[in-house]
Design a protein around this motif. Structure first.
Motif, mmCIF file in Angstrom:
data_model
loop_
_atom_site.group_PDB
_atom_site.id
_atom_site.type_symbol
_atom_site.label_atom_id
_atom_site.label_comp_id
_atom_site.label_asym_id
_atom_site.label_seq_id
_atom_site.Cartn_x
_atom_site.Cartn_y
_atom_site.Cartn_z
ATOM 1 N N SER A 211 18.203 4.672 -28.768
ATOM 2 C CA SER A 211 18.567 3.877 -29.944
ATOM 3 C C SER A 211 18.922 2.465 -29.475
ATOM 4 C CB SER A 211 19.767 4.504 -30.661
ATOM 5 O OG SER A 211 19.439 5.799 -31.126
ATOM 6 N N THR A 212 18.437 1.455 -30.176
ATOM 7 C CA THR A 212 18.612 0.074 -29.758
ATOM 8 C C THR A 212 20.080 -0.328 -29.775
ATOM 9 O OG1 THR A 212 16.438 -0.509 -30.632
ATOM 10 C CG2 THR A 212 17.983 -2.319 -30.257
ATOM 11 N N ARG A 213 20.534 -0.924 -28.655
ATOM 12 C CA ARG A 213 21.902 -1.440 -28.568
ATOM 13 C C ARG A 213 21.925 -2.952 -28.374
ATOM 14 N NH1 ARG A 213 25.565 2.736 -27.946
ATOM 15 N NH2 ARG A 213 27.012 1.138 -28.661
ATOM 16 N N PHE A 214 20.817 -3.518 -27.872
ATOM 17 C CA PHE A 214 20.789 -4.955 -27.601
ATOM 18 C C PHE A 214 19.350 -5.452 -27.679
ATOM 19 C CE2 PHE A 214 20.323 -8.525 -24.619
ATOM 20 C CZ PHE A 214 21.286 -9.398 -25.117
ATOM 21 N N LEU A 215 19.184 -6.653 -28.240
ATOM 22 C CA LEU A 215 17.851 -7.228 -28.411
ATOM 23 C C LEU A 215 17.945 -8.742 -28.258
ATOM 24 C CD1 LEU A 215 14.890 -6.592 -29.170
ATOM 25 C CD2 LEU A 215 15.536 -6.914 -31.566
ATOM 26 N N GLN A 216 17.073 -9.305 -27.422
ATOM 27 C CA GLN A 216 17.123 -10.737 -27.151
ATOM 28 C C GLN A 216 15.714 -11.279 -26.957
ATOM 29 O OE1 GLN A 216 18.701 -11.867 -23.296
ATOM 30 N NE2 GLN A 216 19.651 -13.712 -24.134
ATOM 31 N N SER A 217 15.471 -12.496 -27.459
ATOM 32 C CA SER A 217 14.195 -13.167 -27.214
ATOM 33 C C SER A 217 14.440 -14.668 -27.101
ATOM 34 C CB SER A 217 13.186 -12.861 -28.324
ATOM 35 O OG SER A 217 13.680 -13.277 -29.588
ATOM 36 N N GLN A 218 13.622 -15.325 -26.256
ATOM 37 C CA GLN A 218 13.771 -16.750 -25.991
ATOM 38 C C GLN A 218 12.408 -17.391 -25.746
ATOM 39 O OE1 GLN A 218 16.152 -16.975 -22.436
ATOM 40 N NE2 GLN A 218 18.083 -16.489 -23.472
ATOM 41 N N ILE A 219 12.330 -18.688 -26.002
ATOM 42 C CA ILE A 219 11.232 -19.520 -25.517
ATOM 43 C C ILE A 219 11.763 -20.291 -24.310
ATOM 44 C CG2 ILE A 219 9.741 -21.489 -26.004
ATOM 45 C CD1 ILE A 219 8.820 -19.031 -27.412
ATOM 46 N N ARG A 220 10.998 -20.294 -23.213
ATOM 47 C CA ARG A 220 11.434 -20.965 -21.996
ATOM 48 C C ARG A 220 10.359 -21.944 -21.526
ATOM 49 N NH1 ARG A 220 14.125 -16.073 -18.303
ATOM 50 N NH2 ARG A 220 15.859 -15.608 -19.757
ATOM 51 N N ALA A 221 10.805 -23.083 -21.004
ATOM 52 C CA ALA A 221 9.877 -24.082 -20.480
ATOM 53 C C ALA A 221 10.399 -24.588 -19.132
ATOM 54 C CB ALA A 221 9.725 -25.239 -21.452
ATOM 55 N N TYR A 222 9.471 -24.802 -18.180
ATOM 56 C CA TYR A 222 9.796 -25.258 -16.832
ATOM 57 C C TYR A 222 8.891 -26.438 -16.483
ATOM 58 C CZ TYR A 222 11.368 -20.348 -16.683
ATOM 59 O OH TYR A 222 11.933 -19.122 -16.965
ATOM 60 N N LEU A 223 9.422 -27.378 -15.682
ATOM 61 C CA LEU A 223 8.629 -28.522 -15.235
ATOM 62 C C LEU A 223 8.895 -28.774 -13.751
ATOM 63 C CD1 LEU A 223 6.646 -30.688 -16.363
ATOM 64 C CD2 LEU A 223 8.638 -32.202 -16.586
ATOM 65 N N PRO A 224 8.394 -27.913 -12.859
ATOM 66 C CA PRO A 224 8.626 -28.120 -11.422
ATOM 67 C C PRO A 224 7.787 -29.272 -10.875
ATOM 68 C CG PRO A 224 7.242 -26.194 -11.788
ATOM 69 C CD PRO A 224 7.677 -26.666 -13.143
ATOM 70 N N PHE A 225 8.421 -30.108 -10.048
ATOM 71 C CA PHE A 225 7.681 -31.195 -9.410
ATOM 72 C C PHE A 225 8.266 -31.459 -8.025
ATOM 73 C CE2 PHE A 225 11.061 -33.176 -11.881
ATOM 74 C CZ PHE A 225 11.578 -34.146 -11.033
ATOM 75 N N THR A 226 7.466 -32.133 -7.191
ATOM 76 C CA THR A 226 7.829 -32.419 -5.805
ATOM 77 C C THR A 226 7.866 -33.921 -5.585
ATOM 78 O OG1 THR A 226 6.810 -30.366 -5.028
ATOM 79 C CG2 THR A 226 7.174 -32.085 -3.395
ATOM 80 N N LEU A 227 8.911 -34.381 -4.876
ATOM 81 C CA LEU A 227 9.053 -35.793 -4.519
ATOM 82 C C LEU A 227 9.071 -35.927 -3.004
ATOM 83 C CD1 LEU A 227 11.834 -36.979 -7.019
ATOM 84 C CD2 LEU A 227 9.383 -37.430 -7.180
ATOM 85 N N LYS A 228 8.227 -36.822 -2.483
ATOM 86 C CA LYS A 228 8.201 -37.125 -1.054
ATOM 87 C C LYS A 228 8.071 -35.878 -0.191
ATOM 88 C CE LYS A 228 10.870 -41.388 -1.549
ATOM 89 N NZ LYS A 228 12.073 -42.140 -1.124
ATOM 90 N N SER A 229 7.430 -34.869 -0.697
ATOM 91 C CA SER A 229 7.080 -33.627 0.005
ATOM 92 C C SER A 229 8.256 -32.721 0.354
ATOM 93 C CB SER A 229 6.283 -33.916 1.289
ATOM 94 O OG SER A 229 7.120 -34.418 2.312
#
Length: 316
Positions: A211-229
């Motif tokens: 029986s359901t006790r917990f419910l969660q949903s999300q939209i997630r966004a990531y922007l990984p980048f590299t500087l000077k290696s």
């Protein structure tokens, strides 16, 4: 108490380290990565009668990873000591209590092609008994998990990514016995130094009767980048779509009205073997009902969470 759990963490690393080193005796390309860090979580809602904060948590974490580019297997060990505190600004008090957790992950890769990769991981976690003072002590609990994860590359720029975990809790102090958690979405690689990722996250927990006790949903966004290696920066945002909690009678007792998390993780590659890293996050939210222990405040039941991490990784 802080010194006690730091010493326990060091002992755990010392005990497991020789066993892992033994696998390298023939220089068979197995490599060890250690990751030691401290994590601070501060929950701000109402204040107590002495104007202290409501709740905070200070954790010291040690991780060991054993990997081999020529092997389909990899192994990870984690030990965490968390000091949970009510009202004393990260200091020990009569309201403080300690939780320890040890976790082992074993992962095997089943598919590896230029377009597709698929792996399956198994996890065992042991969590100590703990409870606030003057409350009933909870016995220790165990968790068993299975996690398939993979990627499919449509071309050099676009790919589909996913992971899906199923958890079984044994003697857990909450009412959860089963849980499924997943995140999937698309990644766009603009260049070697810049990516963008958009995913959907979903989490659902059931009791022993499913029986359901917990419910969660999300939209997630990531922007990984590299500087000077040698600087790797990953800003991210999470937007809450739904977060519901149900009691044993399946009645909705808590619901998020709105909330998001805004954060970033930063890594600095000091040497080929040494990485310094940290992270911060800010998460305001409002809820349908007040939370326990005064974790929300005002008529709108607001809560604000701050997270900070700082650590060191080393490739042996």
């Amino acid at each position: 108490m802080k010194m006690k759990y730091i010493i326990n963490l060091i002992y755990s690393i010392i005990i497991i380290f020789p066993a892992i080193c033994f696998s390298e005796r023939n220089n068979d390309f197995w490599r060890i990565t250690t990751n030691v860090y401290m994590e601070i979580e501060e929950y701000q809602g109402q204040r107590d009668a002495y104007k202290n904060k409501v709740y905070d948590k200070l954790s010291t974490v040690g991780k060991l990873a054993l990997t081999n580019p020529e092997s389909l297997w990899r192994f990870n060990l984690e030990h965490r000591e968390s000091l949970r505190n009510h009202g004393r600004n990260f200091g020990t008090s009569r309201d403080s209590y300690l939780r320890s957790r040890t976790q082992l992950d074993i992962t095997k890769q089943f598919i590896k092609t230029p377009k597709t990769d698929l792996e399956i991981g198994a996890r065992y976690r042991k969590e100590s008994n703990d409870s606030p003072p003057e409350t009933k002590v909870r016995s220790s609990s165990s968790l068993y998990a299975l996690t398939p994860a993979g990627n499919y590359h449509f071309n050099d720029q676009w790919s589909f990514n996913f992971w899906l975990s199923y958890y079984y809790y044994s003697n857990y102090f909450n009412n959860n016995s089963h849980e499924a958690e997943t995140e999937f979405g698309a990644t766009y690689q603009h260049s070697d130094n810049l990516k963008a990722k958009l995913t959907f996250y979903y989490d659902k927990a059931w009791d022993k009767n499913f029986s359901t006790r917990f419910l969660q949903s999300q939209i997630r966004a990531y922007l990984p980048f590299t500087l000077k290696s040698n600087w790797h920066i990953t800003p991210y945002i999470r937007y809450a779509i739904q977060e519901d909690t149900y009691d044993k009678h399946f009645y909705l007792v808590q619901k998020i009205n709105n909330g998001f998390r805004l954060g970033t993780n930063i890594e600095y590659q000091a040497t080929p073997s040494l990485t310094l890293w940290g992270g911060v996050a800010y998460e305001p939210s409002t809820w349908k009902n007040p939370k326990e222990n005064g974790a929300t405040s005002g008529n709108s039941n607001k809560q604000t969470l701050y997270i900070g991490k700082i650590g060191v990784k080393y490739l042996w």
